[in-house]
Design a protein around this motif. Structure first.
Motif, PDB file in Angstrom:
ATOM      1  N   SER A  20     -40.727  -6.829 -20.584  1.00 16.45           N
ATOM      2  CA  SER A  20     -41.118  -7.627 -21.368  1.00 16.45           C
ATOM      3  C   SER A  20     -42.641  -7.973 -20.045  1.00 16.45           C
ATOM      4  N   HIS A 158     -47.279 -12.184 -24.701  1.00 20.13           N
ATOM      5  CA  HIS A 158     -46.426 -11.252 -25.321  1.00 20.13           C
ATOM      6  C   HIS A 158     -47.032 -11.354 -27.077  1.00 20.13           C
ATOM      7  N   ASN A 160     -48.310  -9.216 -30.536  1.00 22.17           N
ATOM      8  CA  ASN A 160     -47.728  -8.526 -32.218  1.00 22.17           C
ATOM      9  C   ASN A 160     -48.709  -7.463 -32.327  1.00 22.17           C
ATOM     10  N   ARG A 189     -43.817  -7.736 -31.698  1.00 13.49           N
ATOM     11  CA  ARG A 189     -42.733  -8.116 -30.110  1.00 13.49           C
ATOM     12  C   ARG A 189     -41.555  -7.877 -30.538  1.00 13.49           C
ATOM     13  N   GLU A 193     -39.749 -10.535 -26.532  1.00 15.91           N
ATOM     14  CA  GLU A 193     -41.539 -10.721 -26.016  1.00 15.91           C
ATOM     15  C   GLU A 193     -41.394 -12.468 -27.185  1.00 15.91           C
ATOM     16  N   HIS A 194     -40.859 -12.002 -28.048  1.00 18.63           N
ATOM     17  CA  HIS A 194     -41.091 -12.710 -29.350  1.00 18.63           C
ATOM     18  C   HIS A 194     -40.850 -14.326 -28.266  1.00 18.63           C
TER      19      HIS A 194
END
Length: 457
Positions: A20, A158, A160, A189, A193-194
């Motif tokens: 990531s 990051h 979507n 994601r 990453e979220h």
């Protein structure tokens, strides 16, 4: 990248996923450069840059991409060569300028489509030109020359953009209305990453409001933006200053940042050959800072794609950045911005609130402040405890007459007001004899230092 959603879902260990955070080459940061980074306030940005929640783009890479007619991709779809490592960003800090400037440019822009901010590369070409001029700057902007890191949400945090197999695509996927799912059964994601995305959101105010960063605003739409064959307009299609996030980003930048570090590229003619010319063309039009309550009122009329969640988040982020910047502000330079009485009144409300207890220098020179604006500023100046450290006030080259001068004189006489004031510049204002006499008498009565009052034509 060869990732597949089936293997991701079947494995508990995150190492099975693509990274990531891109692996970037670290570079040495000399001790004197590190010291300038710290003096310039870089420590504030270290946590989010160090965690990888935000990775800055390499301006040189963006310039090359713009020249070849390319477009930008979401962060997860960009090659590592598009980015700068944390240490490379630090190393780009200009030497011998006391840490007054960090080589970080923050981009505030409207997304031209719901799934891509700039699908035809229009804004990238404008940015590429500005970044090129900055990196080669000379004369009064020589400290701008060199390498730059660039913050742009689409590319630096990051997005979507992962499809149902978990592979990054060139666009983002939109959430289905009333659902946590994405169109086309996309993943959006990864969980890590979220988490990094949420961390990045909390840091946005630090980038845009930071006094030592530069903000480029893209306020003008492409000429062909109304062509449905070229742009799919959906979601939030408001103009720049009517979009919630753009309004907040620009408002952050208008808090305490020096005037020449907020550049509205929507004003560019495209004919500027030097960075100094670009700044001269594109810095006018800056608004006075807003108190958080006043910001909240205006925010209610701004458009959001996801207003239910974003509007309260933006309001809180602005309130936090406002307090942080003004509490630390020692110098505010708002000169040559064409501000009149309304802007002066807005600034006076901020100063009277006591938001800037450490302020030492306030520069409002070469504006259009008249008697009404001077009267409002005088009320703020005489507010007990509002400006205990103010030493220098520049109102030279404005439109202050005898009435405004009389109100300023009253502020100078107010018990306990402006205890540290050493210099007041009202040169090149349309003062008459009564205004000059009132100021001189008040200055003498308050036993201010000799030579600190300038009220000549």
């Amino acid at each position: 990248m060869g990732c597949c959603m089936a293997s991701y879902r079947s494995q508990a260990a995150e190492p099975q996923m693509p990274p990531s955070v891109p692996e970037l080459e670290e570079v040495p940061v000399p001790a004197d450069v590190q010291a300038d980074w710290e003096r310039g306030g870089g420590l504030e940005l270290d946590p989010v840059l160090g965690s990888g929640a935000v990775v800055l783009m390499d301006a040189e890479w963006m310039v090359r991409r713009a020249r070849t007619g390319g477009v930008l991709e979401p962060r997860q779809a960009l090659p590592p060569t598009a980015f700068m490592s944390h240490s490379a960003v630090k190393a780009a800090t200009p030497q011998y300028f006391g840490g007054l400037l960090l080589h970080i440019a923050c981009i505030s822009h409207c997304w031209l489509q719901a799934n891509h901010p700039d699908p035809r590369g229009h804004n990238l070409r404008i940015l590429g030109r500005a970044l090129q001029l900055a990196s080669c700057a000379t004369g009064p902007f020589v400290e701008y020359s060199g390498r730059w890191g660039v913050f742009m949400d689409f590319c630096c945090i990051h997005q979507n953009c992962r499809d149902r197999e978990g592979c990054p695509q060139q666009r983002t996927y939109q959430r289905l209305e009333g659902s946590d799912s994405f169109e086309d059964d996309a993943l959006g994601r990864f969980e890590l990453e979220h988490a990094l995305f949420k961390e990045a959101l909390g840091s946005l105010g630090s980038f845009y409001s930071h006094p030592a960063t530069v903000v480029f605003m893209l306020t003008r739409f492409p000429d062909d933006y109304g062509d449905a064959a070229k742009y799919t307009r959906s979601g939030n299609t408001e103009q720049y200053f009517n979009r919630g996030w753009c309004f907040c980003e620009s408002s952050w930048a208008m808090l305490t940042k020096p005037s020449d570090r907020l550049v509205d590229l929507g004003r560019s003619t495209g004919a500027e050959a030097l960075y100094s010319e670009l700044v001269d063309t594109c810095t006018a039009g800056r608004r006075a800072p807003l108190l958080p309550d006043a910001f909240d009122v205006q925010l209610q009329s701004k458009g959001f794609t996801n207003g239910k969640d974003d509007r309260p988040r933006v309001a809180e982020l602005y309130r936090s950045a406002f307090a942080q910047r003004f509490e630390a502000a020692k110098v505010l330079r708002y000169g040559a911005l064409e501000w009149g009485d309304e802007a002066a009144q807005q600034l006076a409300a901020v100063l009277a609130s006591g938001a800037a207890p450490q302020l030492r220098e306030l520069d409002l020179g070469s504006n259009r402040v008249g008697d009404e604006g001077a009267a409002r500023l005088a009320e703020a100046l005489r507010a007990l405890g509002a400006l205990p450290q103010l030493q220098y006030l520049n109102l030279g080259r404005n439109r202050v007459g005898d009435e405004g001068a009389a109100r300023l004189a009253e502020a100078l006489r107010a018990p306990g007001a402006l205890p540290q004031l050493r210099e007041l510049n009202l040169g090149a204002n349309p003062l008459g004899g009564p205004g000059r006499a009132a100021l001189r008498a008040a200055w003498a009565e308050a036993e201010r230092p000799e030579g600190g009052l300038f009220d000549f034509d």
